[in-house]
Design a protein around this motif. Structure first.
Motif, PDB file in Angstrom:
ATOM      1  N   TYR A  57      60.117 135.252  -6.987  1.00 21.43           N
ATOM      2  CA  TYR A  57      59.371 135.735  -5.827  1.00 21.43           C
ATOM      3  C   TYR A  57      57.914 135.731  -6.252  1.00 21.43           C
ATOM      4  O   TYR A  57      57.525 136.481  -7.151  1.00 21.43           O
ATOM      5  CB  TYR A  57      59.834 137.143  -5.461  1.00 21.43           C
ATOM      6  CG  TYR A  57      59.601 137.562  -4.031  1.00 21.43           C
ATOM      7  CD1 TYR A  57      58.315 137.591  -3.485  1.00 21.43           C
ATOM      8  CD2 TYR A  57      60.655 137.969  -3.224  1.00 21.43           C
ATOM      9  CE1 TYR A  57      58.107 137.991  -2.181  1.00 21.43           C
ATOM     10  CE2 TYR A  57      60.452 138.381  -1.925  1.00 21.43           C
ATOM     11  CZ  TYR A  57      59.181 138.391  -1.398  1.00 21.43           C
ATOM     12  OH  TYR A  57      58.970 138.792  -0.113  1.00 21.43           O
ATOM     13  N   LEU A  58      57.097 134.872  -5.656  1.00 18.75           N
ATOM     14  CA  LEU A  58      55.722 134.650  -6.093  1.00 18.75           C
ATOM     15  C   LEU A  58      54.713 135.099  -5.042  1.00 18.75           C
ATOM     16  O   LEU A  58      54.999 135.086  -3.847  1.00 18.75           O
ATOM     17  CB  LEU A  58      55.504 133.158  -6.386  1.00 18.75           C
ATOM     18  CG  LEU A  58      56.473 132.518  -7.379  1.00 18.75           C
ATOM     19  CD1 LEU A  58      56.217 131.021  -7.471  1.00 18.75           C
ATOM     20  CD2 LEU A  58      56.368 133.185  -8.736  1.00 18.75           C
ATOM     21  N   LEU A 104      51.738 127.441  -3.826  1.00 17.33           N
ATOM     22  CA  LEU A 104      52.938 128.278  -3.932  1.00 17.33           C
ATOM     23  C   LEU A 104      54.199 127.432  -4.073  1.00 17.33           C
ATOM     24  O   LEU A 104      55.061 127.727  -4.899  1.00 17.33           O
ATOM     25  CB  LEU A 104      53.063 129.188  -2.709  1.00 17.33           C
ATOM     26  CG  LEU A 104      52.269 130.483  -2.741  1.00 17.33           C
ATOM     27  CD1 LEU A 104      52.221 131.112  -1.349  1.00 17.33           C
ATOM     28  CD2 LEU A 104      52.842 131.453  -3.763  1.00 17.33           C
ATOM     29  N   LEU A 105      54.308 126.371  -3.271  1.00 21.91           N
ATOM     30  CA  LEU A 105      55.497 125.531  -3.342  1.00 21.91           C
ATOM     31  C   LEU A 105      55.610 124.863  -4.708  1.00 21.91           C
ATOM     32  O   LEU A 105      56.700 124.825  -5.300  1.00 21.91           O
ATOM     33  CB  LEU A 105      55.498 124.489  -2.223  1.00 21.91           C
ATOM     34  CG  LEU A 105      56.719 123.574  -2.162  1.00 21.91           C
ATOM     35  CD1 LEU A 105      58.027 124.364  -2.080  1.00 21.91           C
ATOM     36  CD2 LEU A 105      56.585 122.612  -0.986  1.00 21.91           C
ATOM     37  N   ALA A 106      54.510 124.360  -5.237  1.00 24.37           N
ATOM     38  CA  ALA A 106      54.533 123.726  -6.564  1.00 24.37           C
ATOM     39  C   ALA A 106      54.977 124.723  -7.634  1.00 24.37           C
ATOM     40  O   ALA A 106      55.809 124.404  -8.496  1.00 24.37           O
ATOM     41  CB  ALA A 106      53.160 123.149  -6.900  1.00 24.37           C
ATOM     42  N   ALA A 107      54.450 125.935  -7.569  1.00 29.54           N
ATOM     43  CA  ALA A 107      54.826 126.956  -8.555  1.00 29.54           C
ATOM     44  C   ALA A 107      56.287 127.359  -8.392  1.00 29.54           C
ATOM     45  O   ALA A 107      56.998 127.581  -9.375  1.00 29.54           O
ATOM     46  CB  ALA A 107      53.916 128.182  -8.414  1.00 29.54           C
ATOM     47  N   CYS A 112      61.834 127.469 -10.293  1.00 34.52           N
ATOM     48  CA  CYS A 112      63.261 127.222 -10.056  1.00 34.52           C
ATOM     49  C   CYS A 112      63.817 126.184 -11.025  1.00 34.52           C
ATOM     50  O   CYS A 112      64.950 126.313 -11.498  1.00 34.52           O
ATOM     51  CB  CYS A 112      63.483 126.794  -8.609  1.00 34.52           C
ATOM     52  SG  CYS A 112      63.296 128.151  -7.428  1.00 34.52           S
ATOM     53  N   THR A 113      63.029 125.187 -11.343  1.00 32.02           N
ATOM     54  CA  THR A 113      63.451 124.170 -12.316  1.00 32.02           C
ATOM     55  C   THR A 113      63.649 124.817 -13.679  1.00 32.02           C
ATOM     56  O   THR A 113      64.656 124.582 -14.349  1.00 32.02           O
ATOM     57  CB  THR A 113      62.413 123.034 -12.390  1.00 32.02           C
ATOM     58  OG1 THR A 113      62.304 122.430 -11.093  1.00 32.02           O
ATOM     59  CG2 THR A 113      62.807 121.984 -13.405  1.00 32.02           C
ATOM     60  N   ALA A 141      55.493 117.314  -1.272  1.00 30.76           N
ATOM     61  CA  ALA A 141      56.038 117.847  -2.528  1.00 30.76           C
ATOM     62  C   ALA A 141      57.296 117.097  -2.976  1.00 30.76           C
ATOM     63  O   ALA A 141      57.928 117.492  -3.946  1.00 30.76           O
ATOM     64  CB  ALA A 141      56.336 119.337  -2.376  1.00 30.76           C
ATOM     65  N   GLY A 142      57.654 116.045  -2.266  1.00 26.58           N
ATOM     66  CA  GLY A 142      58.788 115.230  -2.680  1.00 26.58           C
ATOM     67  C   GLY A 142      60.105 115.541  -2.018  1.00 26.58           C
ATOM     68  O   GLY A 142      61.144 115.006  -2.412  1.00 26.58           O
TER      69      GLY A 142
END
Length: 179
Positions: A57-58, A104-107, A112-113, A141-142
């Motif tokens: 949760y970021l 946020l999405l990149a982080a 998660c990875t 973001a792929g």
């Protein structure tokens, strides 16, 4: 001079700002299909459940102001889905279009990875309408489009489509997930 954007783990003290951001999304947008914004106590309960489940949760902040937040959670509750997460991202109205969602999405993908998740699903409310920006964010973001459920939600006096997008994380489906 504007300070840089900081992405960090969210903390319980962020809940009032999260409630404000989410409340606006519920009342004025179609990213969330809730009709009435939950109160701070309910958002704290949800926050704690995300963390207790082992999910990230970021929060994104600049100059001490919370501009957005993102988290991942179980895609579905059954054990066979344990390596797949669903993401959620909400940005304060005044920060939309300024790269906060992208950061946020990149982080969130990185976190998660690192936790060993293999697939990330984006369930985008009204992905062919008002939330098309979220669809574009995920594409950049792929993520790839995996489906559209047409007219499955009704909010703000109109029927909404739900777009599903997916991104493979880490080893994806190359090897079985860890137990």
């Amino acid at each position: 001079m504007t300070l840089p954007l900081t992405i960090r783990p969210a903390v319980p003290a962020d809940i009032p700002a999260i409630a404000h951001i989410y409340g606006d999304a519920v009342l004025n947008g179609t990213a969330s299909w809730e009709i009435a914004p939950p109160d701070e106590a309910e958002l704290l309960r949800r926050f704690e459940a995300v963390l207790a489940g082992g999910y990230p949760y970021l929060a994104a902040e600049r100059d001490g102001l919370l501009l957005g937040y993102a988290y991942a959670g179980a895609y579905r509750p059954r054990p066979a889905y344990r390596a797949t997460v669903e993401n959620s991202i909400y940005i304060a109205p005044e920060a939309q279009g300024a790269g906060v969602g992208r950061a946020l999405l990149a982080a969130l993908i990185d976190d998660c990875t690192a936790r060993g998740f293999r697939q990330m699903i984006a369930v985008i409310g009204d992905g062919n309408g008002a939330s098309v920006g979220s669809r574009c964010l995920h594409e950049r973001a792929g993520f790839r489009l995996i489906g559209i459920a047409e007219k499955v939600g009704f909010k703000h006096g109109r029927w909404l489509d739900q777009v599903l997008m997916q991104k493979e994380l880490s080893e994806g489906d190359k090897v079985p997930p860890t137990p």
